[in-house]
Design a protein around this motif. Structure first.
Motif, PDB file in Angstrom:
ATOM      1  N   THR A  10       0.984  -1.299  -0.020  1.00 41.65           N
ATOM      2  CA  THR A  10      -0.098   0.084  -0.025  1.00 41.65           C
ATOM      3  C   THR A  10       0.815   1.294   0.129  1.00 41.65           C
ATOM      4  N   TRP A  11       2.141   0.999   0.215  1.00 36.36           N
ATOM      5  CA  TRP A  11       3.159   2.208   0.231  1.00 36.36           C
ATOM      6  C   TRP A  11       4.218   1.944  -0.577  1.00 36.36           C
ATOM      7  N   LEU A  12       4.038   1.045  -1.457  1.00 34.16           N
ATOM      8  CA  LEU A  12       5.230   0.781  -2.494  1.00 34.16           C
ATOM      9  C   LEU A  12       4.400   0.430  -3.738  1.00 34.16           C
ATOM     10  N   LEU A  13       4.759   1.337  -4.864  1.00 36.39           N
ATOM     11  CA  LEU A  13       3.909   1.061  -5.959  1.00 36.39           C
ATOM     12  C   LEU A  13       4.925   0.608  -6.979  1.00 36.39           C
ATOM     13  N   THR A  14       4.541  -0.702  -7.606  1.00 34.38           N
ATOM     14  CA  THR A  14       5.327  -1.309  -8.609  1.00 34.38           C
ATOM     15  C   THR A  14       4.402  -1.299  -9.952  1.00 34.38           C
TER      16      THR A  14
ATOM     17  N   GLN B 180      -3.287  -3.546 -19.159  1.00 29.58           N
ATOM     18  CA  GLN B 180      -4.085  -3.481 -20.041  1.00 29.58           C
ATOM     19  C   GLN B 180      -4.401  -2.103 -20.805  1.00 29.58           C
ATOM     20  N   PRO B 181      -4.736  -2.055 -21.844  1.00 28.98           N
ATOM     21  CA  PRO B 181      -4.820  -0.444 -22.475  1.00 28.98           C
ATOM     22  C   PRO B 181      -5.857   0.418 -21.469  1.00 28.98           C
ATOM     23  N   GLY B 182      -5.369   1.503 -21.525  1.00 36.03           N
ATOM     24  CA  GLY B 182      -6.376   2.394 -20.398  1.00 36.03           C
ATOM     25  C   GLY B 182      -5.467   2.816 -19.422  1.00 36.03           C
ATOM     26  N   TYR B 183      -5.993   3.061 -18.369  1.00 34.79           N
ATOM     27  CA  TYR B 183      -5.572   3.225 -17.075  1.00 34.79           C
ATOM     28  C   TYR B 183      -4.192   2.540 -16.809  1.00 34.79           C
ATOM     29  N   GLN B 184      -4.269   1.294 -16.817  1.00 31.92           N
ATOM     30  CA  GLN B 184      -2.942   0.772 -16.421  1.00 31.92           C
ATOM     31  C   GLN B 184      -1.865   0.973 -17.333  1.00 31.92           C
ATOM     32  N   SER B 185      -1.911   1.161 -18.494  1.00 27.55           N
ATOM     33  CA  SER B 185      -0.870   1.647 -19.280  1.00 27.55           C
ATOM     34  C   SER B 185      -0.403   3.031 -19.291  1.00 27.55           C
ATOM     35  N   ASN B 186      -1.402   3.904 -18.954  1.00 31.44           N
ATOM     36  CA  ASN B 186      -1.011   5.247 -18.556  1.00 31.44           C
ATOM     37  C   ASN B 186      -0.308   5.196 -16.966  1.00 31.44           C
ATOM     38  N   TYR B 187      -0.697   4.395 -16.272  1.00 35.72           N
ATOM     39  CA  TYR B 187       0.074   4.131 -14.995  1.00 35.72           C
ATOM     40  C   TYR B 187       1.339   3.696 -15.203  1.00 35.72           C
TER      41      TYR B 187
ATOM     42  N   GLU C  35      -4.514  -1.429  -8.095  1.00 33.92           N
ATOM     43  CA  GLU C  35      -5.558  -1.120  -8.955  1.00 33.92           C
ATOM     44  C   GLU C  35      -6.224  -0.297  -8.678  1.00 33.92           C
ATOM     45  N   GLU C  36      -6.757   0.009  -7.431  1.00 36.82           N
ATOM     46  CA  GLU C  36      -7.674   1.282  -7.143  1.00 36.82           C
ATOM     47  C   GLU C  36      -7.037   2.655  -7.342  1.00 36.82           C
ATOM     48  N   PHE C  37      -5.512   2.742  -6.903  1.00 32.49           N
ATOM     49  CA  PHE C  37      -4.772   3.866  -7.042  1.00 32.49           C
ATOM     50  C   PHE C  37      -4.640   4.289  -8.608  1.00 32.49           C
ATOM     51  N   ALA C  38      -4.579   3.119  -9.375  1.00 30.29           N
ATOM     52  CA  ALA C  38      -4.347   3.340 -10.845  1.00 30.29           C
ATOM     53  C   ALA C  38      -5.784   4.109 -11.418  1.00 30.29           C
ATOM     54  N   ARG C  39      -6.659   3.410 -10.918  1.00 33.73           N
ATOM     55  CA  ARG C  39      -8.262   3.832 -11.436  1.00 33.73           C
ATOM     56  C   ARG C  39      -8.439   5.100 -11.062  1.00 33.73           C
ATOM     57  N   LEU C  40      -8.207   5.610  -9.924  1.00 29.14           N
ATOM     58  CA  LEU C  40      -8.406   6.843  -9.308  1.00 29.14           C
ATOM     59  C   LEU C  40      -7.690   7.888 -10.248  1.00 29.14           C
ATOM     60  N   HIS C  41      -6.272   7.753 -10.333  1.00 25.44           N
ATOM     61  CA  HIS C  41      -5.452   8.743 -10.862  1.00 25.44           C
ATOM     62  C   HIS C  41      -5.211   8.779 -12.445  1.00 25.44           C
ATOM     63  N   PHE C  42      -5.343   7.589 -12.829  1.00 25.11           N
ATOM     64  CA  PHE C  42      -4.851   7.487 -14.308  1.00 25.11           C
ATOM     65  C   PHE C  42      -6.063   6.827 -15.220  1.00 25.11           C
ATOM     66  N   GLN C  43      -7.189   7.126 -14.859  1.00 27.41           N
ATOM     67  CA  GLN C  43      -8.385   6.609 -15.613  1.00 27.41           C
ATOM     68  C   GLN C  43      -8.449   7.577 -16.914  1.00 27.41           C
TER      69      GLN C  43
END
Length: 279
Positions: A150-154, A160-167, A271-279
């Protein structure tokens, strides 16, 4: 080298060795380390986040973490433990940089065979984050050799295309701070870039700490790397050309963390972090 130094100065090799040891001990004293290598206090964390966000728009980051191997001579004790996955003897050093390439945390005591995830798992840095000494909402960025927390983002291994690739794109660019930082550090102190021919390994660890202290002093006083001072040099500025020295012991294949090092709530949190900030 010590014999040559002794001849130049008119003293014995034993005197040179003693002076080196005394200097290392002085610069490795706890008051010195705590003064020059320190994790930012709470009142500075927002500034660190803003500096990292300027790199690639990645929010809520206070540091970038990585491991780098410092080559050593074959030790006389526990020799096998110092052989890393590239089959040479080393100290595996964990280092954290801020966005301005200051070293804000350092672990330099583990043999080269020890995995990055274990070093982090047994470090004071982990305790700081998990005991609340570092507030929630502050994150480190690390490569896929670390377990997600929760404090170390990898990064996503198969985004997947979209927010995961943006992240992943923002993560890669932002995390390159630690690679550039290691490159600067090793170019500033070339002893870290080759084999340190001193024994025992504990003495090598002191050299690593001292180089970190001096690096931060140079950053604080804006002492530039020599490459930057040479207007006739045809390479890019030293602080941008980090590939020359950064992690030259590593390759593009990151060793995955051992089984059990993936935090149970780390992947859902990412996953929640990426959705929130990179959607």
């Amino acid at each position: 080298m010590q014999l040559c130094n002794g001849d130049d100065l008119g003293v014995s090799q034993q005197t040179v060795s003693r002076v080196i040891s005394e200097t290392l001990d002085a610069l490795c004293a706890q008051p010195i380390l705590k003064r020059f290598i320190k994790f930012p206090p709470i009142q500075q964390l927002q500034q660190k986040k803003e500096q990292f966000r300027e790199v690639a728009g990645f929010p809520e980051v206070v540091g970038a973490i990585d491991g780098t191997h410092i080559r050593i001579v074959k030790p006389s004790e526990f020799e096998v433990e110092y052989v890393n996955r590239k089959r040479y003897h080393s100290i595996n050093v964990q280092v954290v940089f801020d966005a301005k390439y200051n070293i804000i945390d350092l672990e330099a005591r583990w043999p080269g065979s020890v995995h990055d995830s274990r070093i982090l798992n047994e470090s004071g840095l982990k305790r700081m984050f998990e005991t609340g000494a570092v507030p929630a909402g502050c994150h480190l960025l690390g490569d896929s050799g670390y377990g997600s927390k929760t404090w170390l983002l990898t990064p996503y291994l198969r985004p997947q295309p979209g927010y995961q690739s943006n992240y992943n794109r923002a993560h890669k660019k932002t995390r390159s701070v630690v690679e550039r930082g290691i490159g600067q550090w090793k170019r500033r102190f070339h002893v870290l870039h080759s084999e340190i021919r001193l024994t025992p390994p504990a003495k090598v660890c002191k050299i690593i700490f001292v180089c970190a202290v001096l690096h931060n002093i140079c950053k604080d006083r804006n002492i530039q790397l020599l490459l930057e001072d040479d207007p006739g040099h045809d390479q890019p500025p030293a602080e941008d050309n980090f590939q020359m020295a950064a992690n030259d012991d590593d390759d593009d294949q990151v060793e995955p963390p051992p089984a059990g090092y993936q935090a149970r709530n780390g992947l859902p949190y990412r996953e929640e972090f990426a959705r929130l900030h990179f959607q």
